[in-house]
Design a protein around this motif. Structure first.
Motif, PDB file in Angstrom:
ATOM      1  N   THR A   4       0.831  -1.205   0.000  1.00 40.09           N
ATOM      2  CA  THR A   4       0.000   0.000   0.000  1.00 40.09           C
ATOM      3  C   THR A   4       0.863   1.252   0.000  1.00 40.09           C
ATOM      4  OG1 THR A   4      -1.709  -1.167   1.251  1.00 40.09           O
ATOM      5  CG2 THR A   4      -1.820   1.232   1.231  1.00 40.09           C
ATOM      6  N   ARG A   5       1.922   1.219   0.781  1.00 45.42           N
ATOM      7  CA  ARG A   5       2.840   2.355   0.863  1.00 45.42           C
ATOM      8  C   ARG A   5       3.479   2.643  -0.490  1.00 45.42           C
ATOM      9  NH1 ARG A   5       5.326   4.376   5.542  1.00 45.42           N
ATOM     10  NH2 ARG A   5       7.214   5.628   5.157  1.00 45.42           N
ATOM     11  N   ILE A   6       3.896   1.583  -1.190  1.00 49.01           N
ATOM     12  CA  ILE A   6       4.548   1.745  -2.492  1.00 49.01           C
ATOM     13  C   ILE A   6       3.561   2.271  -3.528  1.00 49.01           C
ATOM     14  CG2 ILE A   6       5.612   0.486  -4.395  1.00 49.01           C
ATOM     15  CD1 ILE A   6       6.859  -1.377  -2.311  1.00 49.01           C
ATOM     16  N   ILE A   7       2.334   1.737  -3.517  1.00 47.56           N
ATOM     17  CA  ILE A   7       1.318   2.186  -4.476  1.00 47.56           C
ATOM     18  C   ILE A   7       1.022   3.673  -4.272  1.00 47.56           C
ATOM     19  CG2 ILE A   7      -1.114   1.987  -5.121  1.00 47.56           C
ATOM     20  CD1 ILE A   7      -0.889  -1.024  -4.552  1.00 47.56           C
ATOM     21  N   THR A   8       0.856   4.087  -3.020  1.00 46.19           N
ATOM     22  CA  THR A   8       0.594   5.501  -2.724  1.00 46.19           C
ATOM     23  C   THR A   8       1.732   6.379  -3.206  1.00 46.19           C
ATOM     24  OG1 THR A   8      -0.714   4.902  -0.774  1.00 46.19           O
ATOM     25  CG2 THR A   8       0.088   7.157  -0.901  1.00 46.19           C
ATOM     26  N   LEU A  13       3.942  10.345  -7.073  1.00 44.33           N
ATOM     27  CA  LEU A  13       4.979  10.699  -8.041  1.00 44.33           C
ATOM     28  C   LEU A  13       4.399  10.890  -9.438  1.00 44.33           C
ATOM     29  CD1 LEU A  13       7.920   8.358  -6.951  1.00 44.33           C
ATOM     30  CD2 LEU A  13       7.819  10.849  -6.753  1.00 44.33           C
ATOM     31  N   ALA A  14       3.413  10.059  -9.776  1.00 46.69           N
ATOM     32  CA  ALA A  14       2.785  10.163 -11.092  1.00 46.69           C
ATOM     33  C   ALA A  14       2.067  11.503 -11.255  1.00 46.69           C
ATOM     34  CB  ALA A  14       1.804   9.014 -11.294  1.00 46.69           C
ATOM     35  N   VAL A  15       1.591  12.058 -10.136  1.00 50.86           N
ATOM     36  CA  VAL A  15       0.932  13.362 -10.171  1.00 50.86           C
ATOM     37  C   VAL A  15       1.962  14.486 -10.108  1.00 50.86           C
ATOM     38  CG1 VAL A  15      -0.647  14.908  -8.943  1.00 50.86           C
ATOM     39  CG2 VAL A  15      -1.189  12.466  -9.149  1.00 50.86           C
ATOM     40  N   LEU A  16       2.936  14.347  -9.209  1.00 47.97           N
ATOM     41  CA  LEU A  16       3.870  15.440  -8.932  1.00 47.97           C
ATOM     42  C   LEU A  16       4.896  15.655 -10.046  1.00 47.97           C
ATOM     43  CD1 LEU A  16       4.925  17.596  -7.033  1.00 47.97           C
ATOM     44  CD2 LEU A  16       6.247  15.837  -5.845  1.00 47.97           C
ATOM     45  N   LEU A  17       5.474  14.592 -10.584  1.00 46.70           N
ATOM     46  CA  LEU A  17       6.562  14.754 -11.542  1.00 46.70           C
ATOM     47  C   LEU A  17       6.154  15.523 -12.801  1.00 46.70           C
ATOM     48  CD1 LEU A  17       8.443  11.337 -11.244  1.00 46.70           C
ATOM     49  CD2 LEU A  17       9.059  13.563 -10.266  1.00 46.70           C
ATOM     50  N   PRO A  18       4.999  15.206 -13.423  1.00 38.87           N
ATOM     51  CA  PRO A  18       4.592  16.017 -14.584  1.00 38.87           C
ATOM     52  C   PRO A  18       4.360  17.485 -14.213  1.00 38.87           C
ATOM     53  CG  PRO A  18       3.375  13.959 -14.521  1.00 38.87           C
ATOM     54  CD  PRO A  18       4.084  14.069 -13.210  1.00 38.87           C
ATOM     55  N   ILE A  19       3.820  17.719 -13.013  1.00 36.54           N
ATOM     56  CA  ILE A  19       3.594  19.098 -12.569  1.00 36.54           C
ATOM     57  C   ILE A  19       4.919  19.839 -12.443  1.00 36.54           C
ATOM     58  CG2 ILE A  19       2.825  20.495 -10.612  1.00 36.54           C
ATOM     59  CD1 ILE A  19       0.608  18.469 -10.151  1.00 36.54           C
ATOM     60  N   VAL A  26       2.603  27.769 -11.774  1.00 37.42           N
ATOM     61  CA  VAL A  26       1.350  27.944 -11.042  1.00 37.42           C
ATOM     62  C   VAL A  26       0.766  26.602 -10.607  1.00 37.42           C
ATOM     63  CG1 VAL A  26      -0.079  27.943 -13.126  1.00 37.42           C
ATOM     64  CG2 VAL A  26      -0.885  29.120 -11.055  1.00 37.42           C
ATOM     65  N   PHE A  27       1.036  25.554 -11.379  1.00 38.59           N
ATOM     66  CA  PHE A  27       0.514  24.236 -11.032  1.00 38.59           C
ATOM     67  C   PHE A  27       1.245  23.651  -9.814  1.00 38.59           C
ATOM     68  CE2 PHE A  27      -0.972  24.715 -15.347  1.00 38.59           C
ATOM     69  CZ  PHE A  27      -2.224  24.125 -15.314  1.00 38.59           C
ATOM     70  N   ILE A  28       2.505  23.994  -9.665  1.00 38.57           N
ATOM     71  CA  ILE A  28       3.224  23.572  -8.465  1.00 38.57           C
ATOM     72  C   ILE A  28       2.624  24.247  -7.244  1.00 38.57           C
ATOM     73  CG2 ILE A  28       5.455  23.626  -7.275  1.00 38.57           C
ATOM     74  CD1 ILE A  28       6.819  23.452  -9.944  1.00 38.57           C
ATOM     75  N   GLY A  29       2.330  25.538  -7.401  1.00 38.59           N
ATOM     76  CA  GLY A  29       1.681  26.251  -6.303  1.00 38.59           C
ATOM     77  C   GLY A  29       0.348  25.629  -5.942  1.00 38.59           C
ATOM     78  N   PHE A  32       0.913  22.210  -4.043  1.00 42.53           N
ATOM     79  CA  PHE A  32       1.297  22.375  -2.641  1.00 42.53           C
ATOM     80  C   PHE A  32       0.221  23.098  -1.839  1.00 42.53           C
ATOM     81  CE2 PHE A  32       5.590  21.591  -4.363  1.00 42.53           C
ATOM     82  CZ  PHE A  32       5.962  20.576  -3.498  1.00 42.53           C
ATOM     83  N   LEU A  33      -0.625  23.864  -2.518  1.00 39.13           N
ATOM     84  CA  LEU A  33      -1.749  24.479  -1.823  1.00 39.13           C
ATOM     85  C   LEU A  33      -2.711  23.406  -1.324  1.00 39.13           C
ATOM     86  CD1 LEU A  33      -3.296  26.994  -0.947  1.00 39.13           C
ATOM     87  CD2 LEU A  33      -4.389  27.023  -3.206  1.00 39.13           C
TER      88      LEU A  33
END
Length: 275
Positions: A4-8, A13-19, A26-29, A32-33
């Motif tokens: 579960t930890r690895i899947i999360t 990462l799949a969401v954050l890396l493209p951002i 602005v998408f990084i903001g 993190f918002l």
């Protein structure tokens, strides 16, 4: 639990890396918002677990503070918020941590309510400011926290004997903290030698102030990353919970993942402002 930890982690990462690498800042903001607002929700739940509606109001109020400061378009107000957070970590947090578990969360609840509305928005503004200096600038500052944590974990496992804060976090050791600091020194030096000077806070400080002040700055940031971890652990123990929430399956809550960033990002932003 490990699965579960690895899947999360992979989902995040799949969401954050493209951002980080493909979308405008602005998408990084925005990313993190969301994290800060989730942290605000968890903060309120720790203070008053029997008031779920209050947690949503608290997160909303945190959002309002951020939006108002953005709408004012006054850097001085944002800087003042960062300065308030830094003052807390330097002059108040050490005394709270020194008390261990000998404080009453019920008596200090109003203080913690106000505190969260300072620390969490300040963290967001610090991240946005560091991103404006460059993506590598932001990531290298954040990575210092992860390097400190990795070093402390492995050195503590291998050599840890003396407890750092036995009442708050029995698993942390003095040896682990020293190991994390040494690894952070190596990491900072690697940033200076292998990355453009102006692209990281370490290179900028080494050029502007010299090697010794740069290493002292690394010591400061590493120490306060430990402070942030201990402070959240203390708050959770006072609240009688193991994790700040279960928003991140296998990892606990958002605060459990960003606790060390809450002091280090505002301090790093102030230090970056000096150069």
């Amino acid at each position: 639990m490990l699965k579960t930890r690895i899947i999360t982690a992979f989902v995040l990462l799949a969401v954050l890396l493209p951002i980080l690498f493909f979308l405008p800042p602005v998408f990084i903001g925005a990313f993190f918002l969301v994290a800060v607002l989730a942290g605000a929700w968890e903060w309120s739940r720790l203070l008053n677990p029997d008031a779920p509606r209050a947690a949503w109001l608290y997160a909303t109020f945190c959002l309002v503070i951020i939006f108002v400061l953005l709408a004012l378009q006054n850097v001085a107000w944002q800087f003042s918020l960062l300065l308030l957070a830094v003052i807390f970590w330097f002059f108040i947090a050490p005394f709270i941590l020194a008390k261990g578990m000998n404080i009453s969360l019920q008596k200090l609840r109003p203080f913690y309510v106000v505190l969260g509305l300072i620390l969490l928005p300040a963290t967001w503004f610090a991240i946005v400011f560091l991103r404006e200096l460059g993506l590598v600038f932001l990531l290298s500052a954040m990575a210092l926290v992860w390097v400190a944590d990795i070093g402390a974990y492995f050195v503590g496992k291998a050599f840890g004997k003396r407890k750092l804060a036995v009442q708050i976090s029995p698993g942390k050791s003095v040896e682990g903290a020293v190991g994390g600091l040494v690894l952070c020194y190596a990491y900072a030096l690697a940033c200076v030698f292998f990355l453009p000077f102006e692209s990281t806070i370490f290179g900028a400080w080494a050029i502007r102030f010299g090697w010794v002040p740069m290493l002292l700055m690394v010591t400061l940031l590493t120490a306060f990353s430990i402070f942030g971890d201990l402070f959240e652990s203390q708050l959770k123990r006072l609240a009688g919970v193991k994790d700040s929430s279960q928003l991140l399956p296998g990892h606990g809550g958002v605060l459990d993942r960003v606790d060390a960033l809450i002091p280090t990002m505002p301090i790093a932003a102030i230090l970056a402002g000096l150069v």
